[in-house]
Scaffold this motif. Structure first.
Motif, PDB file in Angstrom:
ATOM      1  N   VAL A  92      43.954  15.942  52.517  1.00 55.99           N
ATOM      2  CA  VAL A  92      43.793  16.810  52.471  1.00 55.99           C
ATOM      3  C   VAL A  92      44.883  18.217  52.398  1.00 55.99           C
ATOM      4  N   LEU A  93      44.079  18.895  51.682  1.00 56.61           N
ATOM      5  CA  LEU A  93      44.473  19.853  51.149  1.00 56.61           C
ATOM      6  C   LEU A  93      44.222  21.457  52.289  1.00 56.61           C
ATOM      7  N   ALA A  94      44.517  22.114  52.971  1.00 59.27           N
ATOM      8  CA  ALA A  94      43.692  23.159  53.750  1.00 59.27           C
ATOM      9  C   ALA A  94      44.310  24.272  53.035  1.00 59.27           C
ATOM     10  N   VAL A  95      43.367  25.681  53.400  1.00 62.82           N
ATOM     11  CA  VAL A  95      43.684  26.524  52.647  1.00 62.82           C
ATOM     12  C   VAL A  95      43.414  27.573  53.500  1.00 62.82           C
ATOM     13  N   LEU A  96      43.653  28.505  54.321  1.00 58.26           N
ATOM     14  CA  LEU A  96      43.380  29.821  54.898  1.00 58.26           C
ATOM     15  C   LEU A  96      43.848  30.532  54.506  1.00 58.26           C
ATOM     16  N   GLY A  97      43.064  31.547  54.069  1.00 58.40           N
ATOM     17  CA  GLY A  97      42.607  32.916  53.796  1.00 58.40           C
ATOM     18  C   GLY A  97      41.732  33.766  54.457  1.00 58.40           C
ATOM     19  N   PRO A  98      41.729  34.692  54.685  1.00 60.63           N
ATOM     20  CA  PRO A  98      41.026  35.919  55.381  1.00 60.63           C
ATOM     21  C   PRO A  98      39.738  36.531  54.582  1.00 60.63           C
ATOM     22  N   ALA A  99      38.671  36.909  55.684  1.00 61.53           N
ATOM     23  CA  ALA A  99      37.996  37.037  55.218  1.00 61.53           C
ATOM     24  C   ALA A  99      37.674  37.977  54.206  1.00 61.53           C
ATOM     25  N   GLY A 100      36.635  37.865  53.012  1.00 66.02           N
ATOM     26  CA  GLY A 100      36.487  38.227  52.011  1.00 66.02           C
ATOM     27  C   GLY A 100      37.917  37.820  51.244  1.00 66.02           C
ATOM     28  N   CYS A 101      38.210  37.013  50.968  1.00 64.55           N
ATOM     29  CA  CYS A 101      39.409  36.119  49.444  1.00 64.55           C
ATOM     30  C   CYS A 101      39.119  36.560  48.711  1.00 64.55           C
ATOM     31  N   ASN A 102      39.502  36.262  47.717  1.00 64.89           N
ATOM     32  CA  ASN A 102      39.595  36.223  46.448  1.00 64.89           C
ATOM     33  C   ASN A 102      39.036  34.486  46.694  1.00 64.89           C
ATOM     34  N   ALA A 103      37.746  33.802  47.010  1.00 63.37           N
ATOM     35  CA  ALA A 103      37.692  32.867  46.985  1.00 63.37           C
ATOM     36  C   ALA A 103      37.625  31.856  45.585  1.00 63.37           C
ATOM     37  N   GLY A 104      37.512  32.443  44.397  1.00 63.46           N
ATOM     38  CA  GLY A 104      37.926  31.686  42.458  1.00 63.46           C
ATOM     39  C   GLY A 104      39.099  31.838  42.581  1.00 63.46           C
ATOM     40  N   LEU A 105      39.895  32.643  42.991  1.00 67.03           N
ATOM     41  CA  LEU A 105      41.229  32.295  42.987  1.00 67.03           C
ATOM     42  C   LEU A 105      42.084  31.179  43.468  1.00 67.03           C
ATOM     43  N   VAL A 106      41.572  30.623  44.848  1.00 70.02           N
ATOM     44  CA  VAL A 106      41.323  30.190  45.843  1.00 70.02           C
ATOM     45  C   VAL A 106      41.447  29.099  44.773  1.00 70.02           C
ATOM     46  N   HIS A 107      39.847  28.638  44.549  1.00 69.82           N
ATOM     47  CA  HIS A 107      39.505  27.636  43.798  1.00 69.82           C
ATOM     48  C   HIS A 107      40.320  27.371  42.759  1.00 69.82           C
ATOM     49  N   LEU A 108      40.934  28.525  41.696  1.00 68.05           N
ATOM     50  CA  LEU A 108      41.386  28.270  40.586  1.00 68.05           C
ATOM     51  C   LEU A 108      42.818  27.702  41.038  1.00 68.05           C
TER      52      LEU A 108
END
Length: 122
Positions: A92-108
């Protein structure tokens, strides 16, 4: 290069590619941390256990709703977001971002990495 070293390099690379991230963690589906880059004193063992539990729930929901194999799940809170990706049958890969982070970039970035890691697990 040993698998664990490669996994750590991959985690560090994702964290470097998206500087706004609060952390990245690779866990086994049993809830054990494999590689991580976490900030703010987050306990990798605790995070790995939660990521594995959420992934397990995602797999059950996908199966029950006949939605196909589990791929990813996200959780948004007031202060941050967590993206969980299936990394094969064992990770399982877990990625933690701040509120409002660029979800598209994270997914990419993270979807491809999760697939790559999943292939290495086998």
């Amino acid at each position: 290069m040993a698998k664990l070293d490669q996994f750590q390099k991959s985690v560090d690379g994702l964290r470097a590619a998206i500087p706004e991230l609060k952390g990245v963690l690779l866990a086994s589906t049993e809830g054990l941390p494999i590689a991580h880059s976490l900030s703010n004193g987050t306990d990798p063992a605790r995070m790995a256990a939660m990521a594995a539990a959420a992934s397990s729930l995602g797999r059950r929901v996908s199966d029950t709703l006949h939605a196909g194999a589990f791929e990813e799940i996200s959780v948004a809170g007031n202060d941050g977001q967590i993206f969980l990706y299936s990394a094969g049958n064992k990770g399982v890969l877990a990625v933690l971002g701040p509120a409002g982070c660029n979800a598209g970039l994270v997914h990419l970035e993270a979807r491809g990495l999760a697939k790559e890691i999943g292939e290495q697990f086998n």
